[in-house]
Enzyme design. Structure first.
Site, PDB file in Angstrom:
ATOM      1  CG  HIS A 108      -1.950  -1.101   1.160  1.00 42.59           C
ATOM      2  ND1 HIS A 108      -2.371  -1.785   2.278  1.00 42.59           N
ATOM      3  CD2 HIS A 108      -2.641  -1.617   0.113  1.00 42.59           C
ATOM      4  CE1 HIS A 108      -3.273  -2.691   1.925  1.00 42.59           C
ATOM      5  NE2 HIS A 108      -3.448  -2.605   0.620  1.00 42.59           N
ATOM      6  CG  HIS A 168       0.484  -4.311   5.244  1.00 43.97           C
ATOM      7  ND1 HIS A 168      -0.553  -4.067   4.368  1.00 43.97           N
ATOM      8  CD2 HIS A 168       1.127  -5.402   4.760  1.00 43.97           C
ATOM      9  CE1 HIS A 168      -0.535  -4.963   3.396  1.00 43.97           C
ATOM     10  NE2 HIS A 168       0.473  -5.794   3.613  1.00 43.97           N
ATOM     11  CD  GLU A 171      -0.984   0.269   4.805  1.00 44.06           C
ATOM     12  OE1 GLU A 171      -0.369  -0.814   4.939  1.00 44.06           O
ATOM     13  OE2 GLU A 171      -2.221   0.341   4.707  1.00 44.06           O
ATOM     14  CD  GLU A 205      -1.599  -3.990   9.091  1.00 41.37           C
ATOM     15  OE1 GLU A 205      -1.185  -2.806   9.095  1.00 41.37           O
ATOM     16  OE2 GLU A 205      -2.333  -4.454   8.197  1.00 41.37           O
TER      17      GLU A 205
END
Length: 465
Positions: free
Chosen positions: A65, A175, A68, A267
């Protein structure tokens, strides 16, 4: 992080040369994205010998992404850390001597180009395309349960081609927007209307939970269950993807379902694109978690599948661990890898033109502080054109004393059976001759009996020889 936008994608040629002073680094341009023609660069880092068998391949991918951006910087820091510590850190020496690490710091340079520092939330730049508004690359892969009709993007195609060429055993996508280790499946067979999403578990749920826990427990904060902006609290800092929120076409599901490669979605920051002054603390939080995570590539089984007669490797053989119905494949050199926790297993191997084989093996445990080691197997497949009941005319070429002795024993048994049959016929003919003589049938009958005996003997010997 804006300073990176005016440089070559990840490293200049002089930086790469400096990197290669310690360990071998291969720089590969996978493709040019069709929108801005920004190349995706994958870097291989290893100190293993060229052509060495049984060396596991790992990949780390950042910035799928575009907005990110932390993963991109963490991967670059990790590469530099491995380089600078190689001469003095015995664990890193062992890792690079026995592992091939591949890095794709940014998978979505288009989205990154339109994002900006300090943008902690929002979707701007998340997707690829000139304005970062075309497709979500983490929804762009073939799905385990559903037909993904979203047009395949060049970045996803490049990563899929990369996985076809290199047999990765372990992977991670980095991420931002939360702090948790997310494991497959993200996809679900059937959507539900329940207020709490049920997990969508893989046949290797035990391995995935272990990997997620390894990362979370070695991260400085993740294991505490960090809550970001009134978000969800994750027990132990791990979650099943679908239990968090389900979606189709994710990269980690594709890795596992298509290739048997274990991938987590990591994440690693509440803010998607934090200020540069926060990068040192984010790197510190993730450094040892990444180290312990990539070391997990040495927990499980590896081996080579070869032809039992020629000894040549068999590429693209299909393998499964019985009870874990996910197929993985041998490489062009007949090699395979599979992450497994300690225990006893049965592997099944199939290849076109060969008999299916099953083999038992064990994966042993390792104590704290002990470096892991893959269980190594040598699997020989028998060509299906060879009869499993070996006759003299179909015996394979003999290459060892043991095989020669075995073949001679087989022929001796056949010869013994033939002699027994001949002896039986001789005795029967002799009884017939004696009976004929006692009945006074004359010498002509005896001559005729002898003639018949000779004919029968010649026929039998011809059949044997």
């Amino acid at each position: 992080m804006d300073h990176l936008k005016n440089q070559e994608p990840f490293a200049s040629s002089s930086q790469i040369a400096h990197f290669a002073h310690f360990v071998e680094v291969t720089l590969i341009v996978e493709l040019s994205a069709e929108f801005e023609e920004i190349p995706l660069w994958a870097i291989e880092l290893t100190a293993s010998e060229d052509g060495a068998l049984g060396i596991p391949n790992i990949k780390l991918i950042g910035n799928i992404h575009g907005n990110e951006a932390v993963g991109r910087e963490i991967i670059l820091n990790f590469m530099e850390y491995l380089r600078t510590e190689y001469d003095t850190n015995t664990t890193i020496q062992w890792l690079l001597n026995n592992t091939r690490l591949h890095f794709l710091p940014t998978m979505n340079p288009d989205g990154f180009a339109v994002s900006h520092e300090g943008m902690c939330i929002g979707e701007h730049g998340r997707r690829n395309g000139k304005q970062g508004d075309v497709e979500d690359l983490n929804r762009n892969f073939p799905d385990f349960y559903h037909d993904n009709k979203i047009p395949r993007q060049p970045e996803a195609k490049a990563v899929m081609k990369w996985m076809d060429e290199i047999p990765f055993i372990l992977s991670a996508g980095l991420h931002g927007g939360a702090v948790v280790a997310n494991y497959p499946f993200d996809t679900v067979r059937v959507q539900t209307s329940q207020p709490i999403n049920p997990p969508s578990l893989t046949p290797d749920d035990d391995v995935f939970k272990h990997l997620a826990t390894v990362y979370s427990q070695n991260h400085l904060r993740m294991h505490t269950g960090v809550v970001c902006d009134e978000g969800k609290k994750f027990e132990g800092g791990i979650t099943n993807g679908a239990a968090w929120y389900p979606f189709s076409g994710g990269m980690q599901d594709f890795n596992y379902a298509k290739h048997g490669c274990m991938e987590l979605t990591l994440e690693i920051s509440c803010c998607k694109f934090p200020r540069a002054n926060l990068l040192p603390s984010l790197w510190k939080e993730n450094k040892m978690a990444l180290m312990y995570y990539v070391m997990e590539a040495h927990r499980g089984v590896t081996g080579q599948v070869v032809d039992s007669i020629t000894g040549l490797p068999i590429p693209k053989a299909n393998l499964q661990i019985i009870g874990r119905n996910i197929t993985f494949h041998t490489s062009k050199n007949g090699e395979f890898w599979r992450l497994l926790l300690p225990g006893k297993y049965i592997i099944q191997v199939e290849a076109p033109g060969y008999y299916t084989l099953t083999q038992e093996f064990s994966v042993r445990n390792f104590s704290v502080g002990q470096l892991p080691s893959l269980t190594k197997l040598e699997i020989s497949l028998l060509n299906s054109t060879i009869s499993t009941t070996i006759m003299p005319e179909t015996l394979p070429p003999l290459t060892t004393t043991e095989e020669i002795n075995e073949a001679e024993t087989t022929i001796f048994v056949l010869e013994t059976k033939t002699v027994s049959k001949l002896d039986y016929l001789f005795r029967k003919l002799e009884r017939n001759a004696e009976s004929t003589h006692s009945d006074n049938k004359g010498i002509k009958t005896d001559i005729f009996s002898c003639f018949v005996s000779m004919v029968l003997i010649e026929v039998i010997l011809f059949a044997v020889l």
